[in-house]
Design a protein around this motif. Structure first.
Motif, PDB file in Angstrom:
ATOM      1  N   UNK A   1      19.420   2.832 -11.674  1.00 39.48           N
ATOM      2  CA  UNK A   1      18.629   2.367 -12.818  1.00 39.48           C
ATOM      3  C   UNK A   1      17.218   2.026 -12.361  1.00 39.48           C
ATOM      4  N   UNK A   2      17.111   1.290 -11.270  1.00 39.22           N
ATOM      5  CA  UNK A   2      15.804   0.870 -10.770  1.00 39.22           C
ATOM      6  C   UNK A   2      14.941   2.070 -10.414  1.00 39.22           C
ATOM      7  N   UNK A   3      15.518   3.018  -9.678  1.00 35.03           N
ATOM      8  CA  UNK A   3      14.769   4.197  -9.258  1.00 35.03           C
ATOM      9  C   UNK A   3      14.281   4.994 -10.462  1.00 35.03           C
ATOM     10  N   UNK A   4      15.134   5.131 -11.466  1.00 30.32           N
ATOM     11  CA  UNK A   4      14.775   5.929 -12.639  1.00 30.32           C
ATOM     12  C   UNK A   4      13.745   5.250 -13.527  1.00 30.32           C
ATOM     13  N   UNK A   5      13.793   3.906 -13.600  1.00 31.99           N
ATOM     14  CA  UNK A   5      12.949   3.183 -14.562  1.00 31.99           C
ATOM     15  C   UNK A   5      11.688   2.601 -13.950  1.00 31.99           C
TER      16      UNK A   5
ATOM     17  N   UNK B   1       0.781  -1.229   0.000  1.00 30.79           N
ATOM     18  CA  UNK B   1       0.000   0.000   0.000  1.00 30.79           C
ATOM     19  C   UNK B   1       0.805   1.267   0.000  1.00 30.79           C
ATOM     20  N   UNK B   2       2.129   1.166  -0.106  1.00 28.56           N
ATOM     21  CA  UNK B   2       2.950   2.371  -0.146  1.00 28.56           C
ATOM     22  C   UNK B   2       4.264   2.094  -0.865  1.00 28.56           C
ATOM     23  N   UNK B   3       4.899   3.173  -1.330  1.00 31.53           N
ATOM     24  CA  UNK B   3       6.197   3.028  -1.983  1.00 31.53           C
ATOM     25  C   UNK B   3       7.248   2.607  -0.966  1.00 31.53           C
ATOM     26  N   UNK B   4       8.316   2.010  -1.505  1.00 36.69           N
ATOM     27  CA  UNK B   4       9.386   1.558  -0.630  1.00 36.69           C
ATOM     28  C   UNK B   4      10.751   1.847  -1.220  1.00 36.69           C
ATOM     29  N   UNK B   5      11.805   1.302  -0.641  1.00 38.12           N
ATOM     30  CA  UNK B   5      13.166   1.570  -1.111  1.00 38.12           C
ATOM     31  C   UNK B   5      13.408   0.962  -2.489  1.00 38.12           C
ATOM     32  N   UNK B   6      14.147   1.682  -3.338  1.00 36.39           N
ATOM     33  CA  UNK B   6      14.487   1.153  -4.658  1.00 36.39           C
ATOM     34  C   UNK B   6      15.390  -0.068  -4.543  1.00 36.39           C
TER      35      UNK B   6
END
Length: 428
Positions: A280-284, A70-75
């Motif tokens: 890369x993960x955070x950006x994509x 239910x929420x964003x987390x660490x990349x």
């Protein structure tokens, strides 16, 4: 609208796209009877594996649905899974890694894409290519490089069984380390699977040591895809411990351990390489799906993953391999010079039909007309198939999956045998 150079490169009908299209056709409504699908790398639906992941998923949903989904987390990945990976690998291999050495991503293929494009392509010293140290190798790798003609495949050493051992129907590829050293002169990274998709060939210690030495000498990453190997799903008869080294990025996945649809993979490697891949993960994608990350963490911490690997998955595929070898010897015609790659593990059979009249695409289409899917071998070699070895061998191999039910494998192999007989007679 006009595609860019990169868009054109990524939109080509690759081998992996073709396989995924076949999967879609096989699961759709059949028009002329059922499909006998020996094409995909989909793991088998083993009841014990399904039940274990269902239980772990239900526990994750019950205990922390909002926190995970239910929420964003660490990349980098959830704290639960990153911590579980660190504990598991330190205990299993004595590595001494920390969270800075780990990235959870949306499948090991995407992790490989990140690693490849972090280290290959245009640089201030010229174009740096991706080197596949021993083709044939996983067809999905050929879509990883954004650069046009950015991949070099190194041809293998081929050893043919002479009949003094076994039935003379086997052969094996080996890594040509001298050729790899030459190819990496303009290389930015190396990538391979072990056990290999499609052949089931596992690196031996000397090959792995040689590749690590070349990576260190060139100061480039060696990316090793352990999708079928250690520590899970462990579908390998000659296990080789993953290596922790400043020039090695290890990619692992839960797909072949029973969760292919959830796209949960992870990389373990040097902190600088992992940090670039986190960006890369955070950006994509921001981060990988989180709910099943918690289920994966439970599987590692509880030891459930090891129980599945040792007691269920590995014995299952060993039995499937024995069955497939028996069926091939029963149904493939004696008059045809066919050979089976000697396997150390994995979920496939790799066949070489050594005749001028055999063409893998022709066989693929003939079998498709009989509701059987296989994978043409050329998809696993880096094109263009213009060298003497590739022009010949590269079009005379096919891959068969061992993941289907026994009756699907039996029917598919029988129809393959009948097709080879038809094609041999037509060429006479």
């Amino acid at each position: 609208m006009q595609l860019s150079t990169w868009g054109t490169s990524m939109s080509r009908l690759s081998g992996i796209r073709s396989i995924m299209d076949d999967i879609a056709a096989a699961v759709g409504e059949p028009s002329d009877g059922p499909w006998f699908n020996l094409s995909p790398g989909n793991p088998a639906m083993i009841p014990e594996v399904v039940d274990t992941w269902r239980r772990l998923a239900e526990e994750s949903v019950r205990d922390d649905f909002f926190g995970a989904g239910g929420q964003y987390g660490p990349s980098r990945g959830t704290n639960a899974l990153v911590g579980a990976i660190v504990r598991y690998f330190n205990a299993a291999y004595g590595w001494g890694i920390g969270p800075e050495n780990v990235l959870v991503g949306p499948g090991s293929q995407m992790l490989a894409f990140m690693a490849v494009n972090a280290y290959t392509g245009p640089t201030d010293r010229g174009e740096r290519k991706l080197v596949l140290p021993c083709v044939p190798d996983y067809t999905g790798y050929q879509g990883l490089s954004i650069a046009e003609r950015g991949i070099v495949g190194v041809e293998p050493v081929v050893t043919v069984e002479d009949g003094t051992v076994g039935d003379g129907r086997q052969f094996r590829y080996g890594v040509d380390l001298a050729a790899v050293r030459r190819a990496t002169a303009t290389g930015g990274a190396m990538l391979l699977s072990s056990p290999s998709n499609p052949t089931g060939r596992s690196l031996d210690a000397a090959e792995l040591d040689g590749l690590v030495a070349i990576a260190a000498e060139r100061d480039i990453p060696l990316i090793v895809d352990h999708a079928y190997g250690q520590p899970f799903p462990g579908v390998v008869d000659t296990p080789l411990t993953p290596v922790l080294h400043p020039n090695v990025v290890n990619c692992f996945t839960f797909s072949k351990a029973g969760m292919p649809g959830e796209r949960i993979g992870f990389a373990v490697g040097p902190a600088d390489a992992i940090d670039a891949m986190v960006s890369f993960t955070a950006n994509a994608a921001l981060h990988a799906p989180q709910l099943m990350q918690n289920a994966a963490a439970r599987a590692l911490d509880s030891g459930d993953i090891d129980v599945l690997t040792v007691k269920v998955i590995k014995p299952y595929y060993r039995a499937k391999r024995r069955l497939a070898e028996e069926l091939l010897r029963e149904h493939l015609p004696e008059s045809v010079d066919w050979r089976l790659h000697r396997s150390d593990g994995g979920m496939f059979c790799w066949l070489w039909i050594d005749h001028d009249w055999f063409d893998d695409l022709v066989a693929y289409r003939a079998l498709k007309s009989k509701n059987v899917f296989i994978v043409p071998g050329r998809h696993f070699f880096v094109g263009p198939l213009t060298t003497p070895f590739l022009a010949d061998h590269g079009t005379r191999c096919v891959r068969l999956s061992l993941s289907g039910p026994e009756d699907v494998i039996a029917t598919g192999v029988a129809r393959l045998g009948a097709t080879l007989t038809e094609q041999r007679r037509a060429a006479s």
